[in-house]
Design a protein around this motif. Structure first.
Motif, PDB file in Angstrom:
ATOM      1  N   VAL A  89       8.996  47.618  23.799  1.00 39.05           N
ATOM      2  CA  VAL A  89       9.227  47.837  22.194  1.00 39.05           C
ATOM      3  C   VAL A  89       8.328  48.925  21.604  1.00 39.05           C
ATOM      4  O   VAL A  89       9.025  49.423  20.697  1.00 39.05           O
ATOM      5  N   MET A  90       7.348  49.152  22.415  1.00 39.21           N
ATOM      6  CA  MET A  90       6.739  50.413  21.782  1.00 39.21           C
ATOM      7  C   MET A  90       6.992  51.824  22.360  1.00 39.21           C
ATOM      8  O   MET A  90       6.610  52.822  22.013  1.00 39.21           O
ATOM      9  N   GLY A  91       8.467  51.749  23.170  1.00 41.95           N
ATOM     10  CA  GLY A  91       8.904  52.897  23.476  1.00 41.95           C
ATOM     11  C   GLY A  91       9.830  53.734  22.534  1.00 41.95           C
ATOM     12  O   GLY A  91       9.940  53.474  21.495  1.00 41.95           O
ATOM     13  N   GLY A  92      10.773  54.663  23.268  1.00 43.52           N
ATOM     14  CA  GLY A  92      11.458  55.551  22.396  1.00 43.52           C
ATOM     15  C   GLY A  92      12.595  54.537  21.519  1.00 43.52           C
ATOM     16  O   GLY A  92      13.125  55.102  20.632  1.00 43.52           O
ATOM     17  N   LEU A  93      13.057  53.412  22.199  1.00 41.28           N
ATOM     18  CA  LEU A  93      14.086  52.440  21.459  1.00 41.28           C
ATOM     19  C   LEU A  93      13.334  51.659  20.293  1.00 41.28           C
ATOM     20  O   LEU A  93      14.179  51.246  19.396  1.00 41.28           O
ATOM     21  N   GLY A  94      11.934  51.641  20.307  1.00 40.41           N
ATOM     22  CA  GLY A  94      11.392  50.804  19.319  1.00 40.41           C
ATOM     23  C   GLY A  94      10.559  51.665  18.411  1.00 40.41           C
ATOM     24  O   GLY A  94      10.860  52.403  17.722  1.00 40.41           O
ATOM     25  N   MET A  95       9.078  51.302  18.587  1.00 41.79           N
ATOM     26  CA  MET A  95       8.589  51.927  17.750  1.00 41.79           C
ATOM     27  C   MET A  95       8.211  53.376  17.730  1.00 41.79           C
ATOM     28  O   MET A  95       7.847  54.307  16.650  1.00 41.79           O
ATOM     29  N   ALA A  96       8.099  53.970  19.045  1.00 44.59           N
ATOM     30  CA  ALA A  96       7.790  55.348  19.113  1.00 44.59           C
ATOM     31  C   ALA A  96       8.722  56.355  18.398  1.00 44.59           C
ATOM     32  O   ALA A  96       8.222  57.481  18.041  1.00 44.59           O
ATOM     33  N   GLN A  97       9.983  55.982  18.110  1.00 40.50           N
ATOM     34  CA  GLN A  97      10.948  56.888  17.455  1.00 40.50           C
ATOM     35  C   GLN A  97      10.446  57.011  16.005  1.00 40.50           C
ATOM     36  O   GLN A  97      10.934  57.977  15.347  1.00 40.50           O
TER      37      GLN A  97
END
Length: 475
Positions: free
Chosen positions: A269-277
Motif C-alpha cells: 500500500v505504501m509502494g508505487g501502486l499506492g501512497m508513494a505515487q
C-alpha cells in the motif's frame, strides 16, 4: 494449577480474565516500543551509515522474530488446552517441550544467520558503506537470538496458564536494562554525561539487547522451574516429545504465516501502486499517522496476545459458551477502545501533525488518516483478536483465513481507491473500508458460524500394553 500464581480461567468473569491480562501486557508492549526508539536515538548519534544499517536490519529481524511469535502461539494453544482439561502433568511436559523446540529451532536460525549475513543483506540492497555496520550488528544479534526468543516463549507459557503479570514485568525489565546498557555499550565516551563506555558501536547496541534478554531469561527460567514448577526434567521418550512438537508447530507455523500478512499489505500500500505515487509528504503523513495510532492501540495488540489463553483453557474444558463470550467481549472492547483512540487523535490532530511533520501537505494526510483509518481501527483489532482466539482453540486455519482476507482487502481497496480518487484520500479511504468490511465479517462469522470447540492434533500412537501374564495363564 501448576503453581502458585496460575489462574483457572474456566471460572469467573470471562472479560475479567481478559482485562487482567491485557493491562500488564500493554505496559510491556509500550516498554518494548520505547526501547526501539531509544536504540534508534543512540545509534543515530554514531552517524548516518550506522543508523541506516540498523534500520536495514529491521525487516530481517522481524522476519526471524515472527518464528518466535509463531512458536509462542503454538505453546499458548497447546498449554492452555491442557490446562483447561486440568491435565497438569501434560501442562508441564508441553511447556518443557515448547522451550526445547524454540531453543533448537532458533539455534539453527542463529547459525544460518551468522553464516549468510553478508550475502543476505547484499541481496536486499545494503550499500558498501552500510555493510560493515550491518555485519557487526546482525552477527551479534544472530549470535544471541536464542537468549532473545527464550524469554518470549517462556512468557507465552506463563500467559497460557493465566499468569500475565510476570511476563509483563519481564518485558519492562528487559526494556529498562536494554536502555541503560545502550550508551555504555555503544560509546567510548557517553554523550552528555562524559562517562567512559565500551565503545562497541552498533554491535554494542545489539549486545545490549542480547544481554538484557539474557538477564530476563535467567529470571523467567527460574520462575518457570521453581515457582510455577513447569519444567519437567524427566525424559518421556522421543515419541511423546515429537508429538508435542508437532502439536505446537500445527498452530505455530500458520500463526507465523499470519503475522506476515498485515505488514506485507502495508508495504504494498505504501509502494508505487499506492501512497508513494502521490509524493513524499503523503508517505510521511500516513507513516506518522500509523505510528501514533500504533501507540494508541497497544491494548488491542495486548488483547491479541491474551485472548488465546482464555479461549484455549475454556475450549480445552469444553465450555463453549465461555469461548463465545470471550470473542464477544473482546470485539466489544476493540470497538470501544478504537473509537476512544480515534476521538483523542482527532481532537489533537492539529498540534500532533504539526509536531511530527514539517509540510502542510503531510499534516493534511496524517489528519485524514486519523479521521478515517483510526476511526475504523476497531475492525483491525477484531481480526487480530479473532485470529489469536482461534489459534488458542487449536484452529489456526481460521486465523490464517481472517488475517489473509483482511490483507487482500487492504491492498485491493487501497489501490482501487488511489485509481478512483487520484490522491491520498483514495488510499486512506480504501484502508478504512478494509477495516470495516473485515471487522464486520470476522465478528459475524465468529459469533454465528465458527466452531467454539477446541481441536487437537492426531492422537499419539502408543505401543499396545503387554498382556497380563496372570490373565493370560487363566485363559
Amino acid at each position: 494449577m501448576a503453581g502458585r500464581s496460575s489462574r483457572d480461567m474456566t471460572e469467573g468473569p470471562v472479560f475479567g480474565h481478559i482485562l487482567r491480562m491485557v493491562i500488564p501486557m500493554s505496559f510491556g508492549i509500550v516498554a518494548m516500543m520505547l526501547t526501539g526508539i531509544v536504540d534508534a536515538y543512540w545509534v543515530g548519534m554514531l552517524g548516518t551509515p550506522q543508523q541506516a544499517a540498523v534500520q536495514m536490519s529491521f525487516p530481517v529481524s522481524m522476519l526471524v522474530m515472527s518464528v518466535a511469535i509463531g512458536l509462542g502461539a503454538g505453546a499458548v494453544s497447546a498449554v492452555s488446552r491442557a490446562a483447561g482439561k486440568k491435565d497438569f502433568s501434560q501442562v508441564r511436559r508441553i511447556a518443557t517441550d515448547a522451550l526445547t523446540l524454540a531453543i533448537l529451532m532458533v539455534g539453527a536460525v542463529s547459525i544460518l544467520g551468522i553464516l549468510f549475513v553478508e550475502p543476505m543483506f547484499r541481496l536486499i540492497g545494503a550499500t558498501e558503506t552500510m555493510m560493515p555496520h550491518v555485519t557487526d550488528y546482525m552477527t551479534t544479534w544472530f549470535a544471541g537470538i536464542v537468549l532473545i526468543v527464550g524469554p518470549m516463549v517462556a512468557s507465552n507459557v506463563l500467559r497460557a496458564i493465566g499468569n500475565a503479570t510476570v511476563p509483563a514485568m519481564m518485558m519492562v525489565l528487559a526494556a529498562v536494562v536494554n536502555m541503560i546498557l545502550d550508551p555504555f555499550f555503544i560509546f567510548a565516551e557517553i554523550p552528555f554525561i562524559g562517562l567512559t563506555g565500551l565503545g562497541w558501536g552498533v554491535s554494542g547496541a545489539a549486545l545490549a539487547t542480547v544481554a538484557a534478554n539474557a538477564f530476563t531469561f535467567l529470571l523467567v527460567g527460574w520462575y518457570l522451574a521453581f515457582r510455577e514448577k513447569l519444567i519437567d526434567f524427566s525424559w518421556p521418550g522421543f515419541g511423546e516429545v515429537w508429538h508435542h512438537w508437532g502439536e505446537i508447530a500445527r498452530v505455530g507455523i500458520p500463526a507465523c504465516i499470519s503475522n506476515t500478512f498485515n505488514p506485507l499489505s502495508l508495504v504494498i500500500v505504501m509502494g508505487g501502486l499506492g501512497m508513494a505515487q502521490f509524493g513524499d509528504p503523503a508517505v510521511a503523513g500516513v507513516g506518522v499517522g500509523g505510528r501514533l495510532e500504533a501507540f494508541g492501540i497497544v491494548p488491542l495488540f495486548a488483547l491479541s496476545a491474551s485472548i488465546g489463553a482464555v479461549t484455549g483453557q475454556n475450549g480445552g474444558a469444553e465450555i463453549t459458551e465461555r469461548v463465545r463470550r470471550a470473542f464477544l467481549t473482546s470485539f466489544a472492547f476493540c470497538l470501544a477502545w478504537g473509537l476512544g483512540v480515534a476521538l483523542v487523535l482527532n481532537v489533537f490532530s492539529g498540534p500532533l501533525a504539526a509536531a511530527f511533520l514539517p509540510s502542510e501537505a503531510g499534516q493534511d494526510v496524517a489528519r485524514l488518516y486519523w479521521l478515517l483509518v483510526t476511526l475504523t481501527v476497531a475492525g483491525y483489532g477484531i481480526t487480530i483478536a479473532a485470529s489469536a482466539g482461534f489459534n488458542g482453540l487449536g484452529r489456526p486455519a481460521y486465523g490464517v483465513a481472517i488475517t489473509s482476507s483482511r490483507a487482500v482487502m487492504v491492498v485491493i481497496f487501497a489501490i482501487a481507491g488511489a485509481w478512483i480518487a487520484g490522491g491520498p484520500i483514495g488510499v486512506i479511504a480504501g484502508m478504512a473500508l478494509a477495516n470495516i468490511v473485515s471487522g464486520l465479517g470476522t465478528a459475524a462469522y465468529a459469533l454465528t458460524r465458527a466452531p467454539m470447540t477446541a481441536k487437537g492434533g492426531k492422537a499419539r500412537r502408543t505401543a499396545a500394553a503387554p498382556a497380563d501374564p496372570v490373565s493370560a495363564a487363566s485363559e
